[in-house]
Design a protein around this motif. Sequence first.
Motif, PDB file in Angstrom:
ATOM      1  N   ALA A  19      -4.379  -1.025  14.927  1.00  0.00           N
ATOM      2  CA  ALA A  19      -4.073   0.410  14.807  1.00  0.00           C
ATOM      3  C   ALA A  19      -2.589   0.607  14.485  1.00  0.00           C
ATOM      4  N   LEU A  20      -1.721  -0.194  15.085  1.00  0.00           N
ATOM      5  CA  LEU A  20      -0.290  -0.128  14.761  1.00  0.00           C
ATOM      6  C   LEU A  20      -0.057  -0.547  13.315  1.00  0.00           C
ATOM      7  N   ARG A  22      -2.095  -0.106  10.858  1.00  0.00           N
ATOM      8  CA  ARG A  22      -2.512   1.023  10.017  1.00  0.00           C
ATOM      9  C   ARG A  22      -1.426   2.103   9.986  1.00  0.00           C
ATOM     10  N   ARG A  23      -0.795   2.357  11.139  1.00  0.00           N
ATOM     11  CA  ARG A  23       0.293   3.344  11.176  1.00  0.00           C
ATOM     12  C   ARG A  23       1.446   2.914  10.276  1.00  0.00           C
ATOM     13  N   LEU A  24       1.759   1.624  10.295  1.00  0.00           N
ATOM     14  CA  LEU A  24       2.810   1.120   9.417  1.00  0.00           C
ATOM     15  C   LEU A  24       2.418   1.291   7.952  1.00  0.00           C
ATOM     16  N   ASP A  25       1.200   0.899   7.622  1.00  0.00           N
ATOM     17  CA  ASP A  25       0.725   1.028   6.240  1.00  0.00           C
ATOM     18  C   ASP A  25       0.785   2.481   5.781  1.00  0.00           C
ATOM     19  N   ASP A  26       0.382   3.393   6.662  1.00  0.00           N
ATOM     20  CA  ASP A  26       0.416   4.827   6.325  1.00  0.00           C
ATOM     21  C   ASP A  26       1.841   5.315   6.078  1.00  0.00           C
ATOM     22  N   ALA A  27       2.823   4.649   6.706  1.00  0.00           N
ATOM     23  CA  ALA A  27       4.234   5.020   6.542  1.00  0.00           C
ATOM     24  C   ALA A  27       4.887   4.283   5.365  1.00  0.00           C
ATOM     25  N   GLY A  28       4.091   3.521   4.612  1.00  0.00           N
ATOM     26  CA  GLY A  28       4.631   2.796   3.464  1.00  0.00           C
ATOM     27  C   GLY A  28       5.266   1.464   3.801  1.00  0.00           C
ATOM     28  N   VAL A  29       4.969   0.945   5.003  1.00  0.00           N
ATOM     29  CA  VAL A  29       5.501  -0.346   5.433  1.00  0.00           C
ATOM     30  C   VAL A  29       4.343  -1.347   5.411  1.00  0.00           C
ATOM     31  N   PRO A  30       4.392  -2.350   4.527  1.00  0.00           N
ATOM     32  CA  PRO A  30       3.281  -3.298   4.457  1.00  0.00           C
ATOM     33  C   PRO A  30       3.190  -4.159   5.722  1.00  0.00           C
ATOM     34  N   SER A  31       2.137  -3.932   6.491  1.00  0.00           N
ATOM     35  CA  SER A  31       1.940  -4.674   7.734  1.00  0.00           C
ATOM     36  C   SER A  31       1.436  -6.073   7.437  1.00  0.00           C
ATOM     37  N   LEU A  32       1.433  -6.915   8.454  1.00  0.00           N
ATOM     38  CA  LEU A  32       0.880  -8.255   8.289  1.00  0.00           C
ATOM     39  C   LEU A  32      -0.605  -8.196   7.962  1.00  0.00           C
ATOM     40  N   GLY A  33      -1.292  -7.207   8.475  1.00  0.00           N
ATOM     41  CA  GLY A  33      -2.710  -7.054   8.150  1.00  0.00           C
ATOM     42  C   GLY A  33      -2.912  -6.805   6.668  1.00  0.00           C
ATOM     43  N   THR A  34      -2.073  -5.973   6.074  1.00  0.00           N
ATOM     44  CA  THR A  34      -2.170  -5.669   4.647  1.00  0.00           C
ATOM     45  C   THR A  34      -1.735  -6.852   3.804  1.00  0.00           C
ATOM     46  N   ARG A  35      -0.631  -7.477   4.174  1.00  0.00           N
ATOM     47  CA  ARG A  35      -0.095  -8.597   3.379  1.00  0.00           C
ATOM     48  C   ARG A  35      -1.068  -9.764   3.299  1.00  0.00           C
ATOM     49  N   THR A  36      -1.945  -9.897   4.279  1.00  0.00           N
ATOM     50  CA  THR A  36      -2.878 -11.027   4.290  1.00  0.00           C
ATOM     51  C   THR A  36      -4.306 -10.588   3.986  1.00  0.00           C
ATOM     52  N   GLY A  37      -4.473  -9.368   3.533  1.00  0.00           N
ATOM     53  CA  GLY A  37      -5.815  -8.888   3.223  1.00  0.00           C
ATOM     54  C   GLY A  37      -6.707  -8.812   4.448  1.00  0.00           C
ATOM     55  N   GLY A  38      -6.096  -8.614   5.605  1.00  0.00           N
ATOM     56  CA  GLY A  38      -6.852  -8.512   6.852  1.00  0.00           C
ATOM     57  C   GLY A  38      -7.153  -9.847   7.511  1.00  0.00           C
ATOM     58  N   ALA A  39      -6.732 -10.959   6.884  1.00  0.00           N
ATOM     59  CA  ALA A  39      -7.035 -12.283   7.428  1.00  0.00           C
ATOM     60  C   ALA A  39      -6.169 -12.642   8.634  1.00  0.00           C
ATOM     61  N   HIS A  40      -4.986 -12.049   8.725  1.00  0.00           N
ATOM     62  CA  HIS A  40      -4.059 -12.371   9.827  1.00  0.00           C
ATOM     63  C   HIS A  40      -4.583 -11.790  11.134  1.00  0.00           C
ATOM     64  N   ARG A  41      -4.612 -12.605  12.177  1.00  0.00           N
ATOM     65  CA  ARG A  41      -5.036 -12.144  13.497  1.00  0.00           C
ATOM     66  C   ARG A  41      -3.809 -11.939  14.378  1.00  0.00           C
ATOM     67  N   ALA A 141      11.723   2.758   8.414  1.00  0.00           N
ATOM     68  CA  ALA A 141      10.506   3.578   8.383  1.00  0.00           C
ATOM     69  C   ALA A 141       9.493   3.082   9.410  1.00  0.00           C
ATOM     70  N   GLY A 142       9.418   1.772   9.602  1.00  0.00           N
ATOM     71  CA  GLY A 142       8.515   1.203  10.597  1.00  0.00           C
ATOM     72  C   GLY A 142       8.889   1.611  12.008  1.00  0.00           C
ATOM     73  N   PHE A 143      10.192   1.566  12.310  1.00  0.00           N
ATOM     74  CA  PHE A 143      10.645   2.025  13.628  1.00  0.00           C
ATOM     75  C   PHE A 143      10.273   3.495  13.841  1.00  0.00           C
ATOM     76  N   ARG A 144      10.507   4.319  12.825  1.00  0.00           N
ATOM     77  CA  ARG A 144      10.166   5.742  12.954  1.00  0.00           C
ATOM     78  C   ARG A 144       8.667   5.937  13.157  1.00  0.00           C
ATOM     79  N   ALA A 145       7.861   5.194  12.423  1.00  0.00           N
ATOM     80  CA  ALA A 145       6.399   5.365  12.479  1.00  0.00           C
ATOM     81  C   ALA A 145       5.819   4.972  13.838  1.00  0.00           C
ATOM     82  N   LEU A 146       6.477   4.066  14.525  1.00  0.00           N
ATOM     83  CA  LEU A 146       5.921   3.548  15.784  1.00  0.00           C
ATOM     84  C   LEU A 146       6.618   4.094  17.024  1.00  0.00           C
TER      85      LEU A 146
END
Length: 175
Positions: A19-20, A22-41, A141-146
Amino acid sequence: MAHALAAFFDDAAEADIRALWRRLDDAGVPSLGTRTGGAHRPHVTLAAAGGIPGAARKALRAELELLSIPDLWLHTLGTFPGEDRVLLLGAVVDTELLAVHSAVHDALAGKVQHPSAYYFPGAWIPHCALAQGITDDQLAAGFRALQPPEAVRAGIGEIAIVDTRTGDTETLLTR
């Protein structure tokens, strides 16, 4: 590093971290989940080395079966110094967590190839990475989003050796 010893979270904590992300992605910050296509746990790394051979894995498995693994409280939103920008949730460090970490490193001592000093007792900063390799503007932006950061109680569901090149895992302990 080629191998890492990762403590993966229970389902509830994994959902909280995703969920965090997703909040980063929504703020334009590529999260580890996005960078790995969801493969990163989501996880906390306990140790890393160029190689963790079979004898070390056997010793780790035996040691982990004897330990009481505490839940982690991921509470501190932070970053590391240096050029590679990382946004992370730091774990609250207590004696139980440090005891587990020390036991892991005692089991690995002299059995691994090229251990990473970043994960040695006394140098280790237990954390779950949320984004890495981001720009200064994305970090801000990530700090602000979280904000404000909410603590995540992370039960450990699995501890595994991860091949950091391929993503393959070998489970040593499940809970």
